[in-house]
Design a protein around this motif. Structure first.
Motif, PDB file in Angstrom:
ATOM      1  N   LYS A 243       8.039  10.688   1.897  1.00 13.87           N
ATOM      2  CA  LYS A 243       7.515  11.127   3.194  1.00 13.87           C
ATOM      3  C   LYS A 243       8.245  10.467   4.369  1.00 13.87           C
TER       4      LYS A 243
ATOM      5  N   LYS B 176       2.357   6.573  -6.943  1.00 16.65           N
ATOM      6  CA  LYS B 176       1.338   7.531  -7.369  1.00 16.65           C
ATOM      7  C   LYS B 176       1.850   8.965  -7.240  1.00 16.65           C
ATOM      8  N   ARG B 177       2.496   9.231  -6.057  1.00 15.25           N
ATOM      9  CA  ARG B 177       3.005  10.603  -5.857  1.00 15.25           C
ATOM     10  C   ARG B 177       4.137  10.913  -6.842  1.00 15.25           C
TER      11      ARG B 177
ATOM     12  N   GLU C  61       0.836  -1.212   0.000  1.00 18.82           N
ATOM     13  CA  GLU C  61       0.000   0.000   0.000  1.00 18.82           C
ATOM     14  C   GLU C  61       0.867   1.257   0.000  1.00 18.82           C
ATOM     15  N   ASP C  62       1.933   1.224   0.820  1.00 14.37           N
ATOM     16  CA  ASP C  62       2.834   2.385   0.885  1.00 14.37           C
ATOM     17  C   ASP C  62       3.554   2.590  -0.453  1.00 14.37           C
TER      18      ASP C  62
ATOM     19  N   GLU D 297       2.524   1.710  -3.381  1.00 13.16           N
ATOM     20  CA  GLU D 297       1.555   2.197  -4.360  1.00 13.16           C
ATOM     21  C   GLU D 297       1.364   3.716  -4.237  1.00 13.16           C
ATOM     22  N   GLN D 298       1.331   4.196  -2.958  1.00 12.40           N
ATOM     23  CA  GLN D 298       1.191   5.631  -2.703  1.00 12.40           C
ATOM     24  C   GLN D 298       2.426   6.397  -3.214  1.00 12.40           C
TER      25      GLN D 298
ATOM     26  N   ASP E  61       2.549  11.647 -10.159  1.00 12.41           N
ATOM     27  CA  ASP E  61       1.857  12.943 -10.139  1.00 12.41           C
ATOM     28  C   ASP E  61       2.842  14.122 -10.169  1.00 12.41           C
TER      29      ASP E  61
END
Length: 452
Positions: free
Chosen positions: A449, A422-423, A415-416, A418-419, A426
């Motif tokens: 992050k 995505k960032r 999940e991390d 994937e984030q 973007d």
């Protein structure tokens, strides 16, 4: 030729008897010493285990202490293995017990001039350097010299004689009281008898006797007349205990008064109480010298008719004739024959019985130890299997937990990631226009992050 054969057979028989006698003499001391060594080794081993048992737990310690106490009982019984066997001499009234005992011992050890009035039990044993032992009604025992004990016994016997007279008179009054039921009479009789019992009453005296060959094999227990025993419950209990535990019983019957009702009732009463003792009881027809020669067979027949079911052997005897021979320094064939019969009847049987008792005790302990060890072995096996199962369950549970943990970690990381992807997608255009230092810091803080 016939005489030679007879002499040879007699010599072989004599030799056999000597060998058998020597075997009998040596069997118990040998068995005692051998068993003593074995028991000492076992007890020493258990004691050494006991010193380490605190590390093993309280159950093992308790078992060791229990087994040591049980083995001590066997050890003590083994110590008595070569003690003389015990013969219980009993009779009713003036049947000549003291003269009879003197004829067996070979000297005057029992007071012939005593009427059947004494309340005590006399035990004659071989002299091994011990003092005379006196037992009192309160359970105490005291070692005494003969010059000290004689005045004491005379005083107590005088008091006993007076007590018997008073008890007899008072009981007679109770029995004649028509206002009392039979049950109430019995209670009153018990109260009367108990009121005359004293703690300083002598219950028994153990007399060591020197140079009495018969006492090497047997202790002789001389009891009060059965009627006198009834007047003292404490002595009655002790006498019955000796009777029950004796290796042999010599019951004196009056050959000149076989129809005596009291004697028959006493024999019948004891048989009803201890029927198993009939196999260990000889009836001695004392005063047989008073029987006219023409009536000998009739008396023998009558004795068998009356008492044949209560004794395994009935022997005619004259204690007075035997004692007269002893006084004249002559050999009493009658006494020797009786002692031979006693030895044949009781000695080997009692010897085998004592050894068998020990054997049974040891077998019983062996069973208990085997049972304990098997039980503990089973419990340990069950605990081991239980521990194995617990270990397997824990391993399975750990595998499940590990898989779940790894699955959770993988899900979180996916999940991390994937984030992050995505960032990154973007901000791809923004990153292209940044210098290298600014880009690294932006990736660290805004895409990866790290600070969070």
């Amino acid at each position: 030729m016939g005489n030679v054969q007879d002499l040879t057979a007699e010599a072989i028989l004599t030799f056999y008897m000597h060998v058998r006698q020597k075997y009998d003499e040596e069997l118990r001391p040998y068995t005692k010493q051998h068993l003593k060594n074995e028991l000492s080794d076992i007890m020493h081993l258990l004691k050494s285990m006991d010193n380490k048992s605190e590390e093993k737990g309280i159950i093992l310690r308790e078992w060791i202490n229990h087994e040591l106490s049980q083995l001590q009982i066997v050890f003590d019984k083994n110590e008595d293995l070569d003690r003389p066997f015990r013969l219980f001499v009993i009779g009713t009234g003036k049947v000549g017990k003291s003269t009879f005992i003197n004829s067996l011992v070979g000297e005057k050890v029992a007071e012939v001039d005593y009427l059947p009035k004494t309340w005590r039990i006399d035990i004659f044993t071989r002299d091994e350097g011990q003092s005379i032992e006196v037992g009192f009604a309160n359970g105490c025992h005291e070692k005494m010299t003969e010059d000290k004990i004689r005045p004491l016994l005379e005083s107590i016997d005088k008091r006993a004689e007076e007590n018997i007279s008073q008890i007899t008179h008072r009981i007679k009054e109770v029995k004649n009281d028509k206002n009392l039921t039979r049950e109430e009479q019995k209670k009153e009789e018990e109260i009367i008898i108990k009121s005359y019992e004293c703690d300083d009453d002598v219950t028994h005296v153990i007399w060591p006797v020197k140079n009495a060959h018969f006492l090497n094999d047997f202790d002789l227990v001389d009891t009060p007349g059965m009627n006198q025993i009834l007047y003292n419950h404490k002595i009655k209990r002790e006498a019955l205990s000796y009777y029950r535990e004796s290796d042999g019983i010599l019951w004196l019957l009056p050959a000149d008064n076989l129809s005596d009702k009291c004697t028959y009732e006493d024999v019948q009463s004891m048989h009803e109480r201890y029927p198993q003792k009939s196999a260990d009881a000889i009836a001695v027809l004392n005063h047989f010298d008073y029987v006219p020669e023409r009536e000998v067979e009739e008396v023998r027949s009558e004795a068998n008719r009356l008492y044949g079911n209560y004794f395994f052997k009935i022997i005619p005897y004259s204690a007075k004739t035997a004692c007269d021979c002893i006084t004249e320094k002559k050999r009493s064939e009658e006494a020797e024959k009786l002692k031979y019969e006693i030895h044949q009847s009781f000695y080997r049987k009692a010897q085998e019985s004592k050894i068998k008792d020990l054997d049974n005790l040891l077998k019983e302990e062996q069973k208990k130890i085997t049972f304990f060890l098997r039980r503990k072995s089973r419990q340990l096996r069950e605990k081991y299997n239980s521990c194995n199962q617990i270990e397997k369950d824990w391993k399975n549970q750990l595998e499940i937990e590990k898989d779940q943990f790894l699955g959770n970690i993988h899900a979180c990381l996916s999940e991390d990631l994937e984030q992050v992807y995505k960032r990154a997608r973007d901000n791809e255009k923004v990153l292209e226009n940044m210098d290298e230092t600014t880009r690294e810091e932006y990736i660290r803080n805004d895409i990866l992050k790290y600070n969070e």
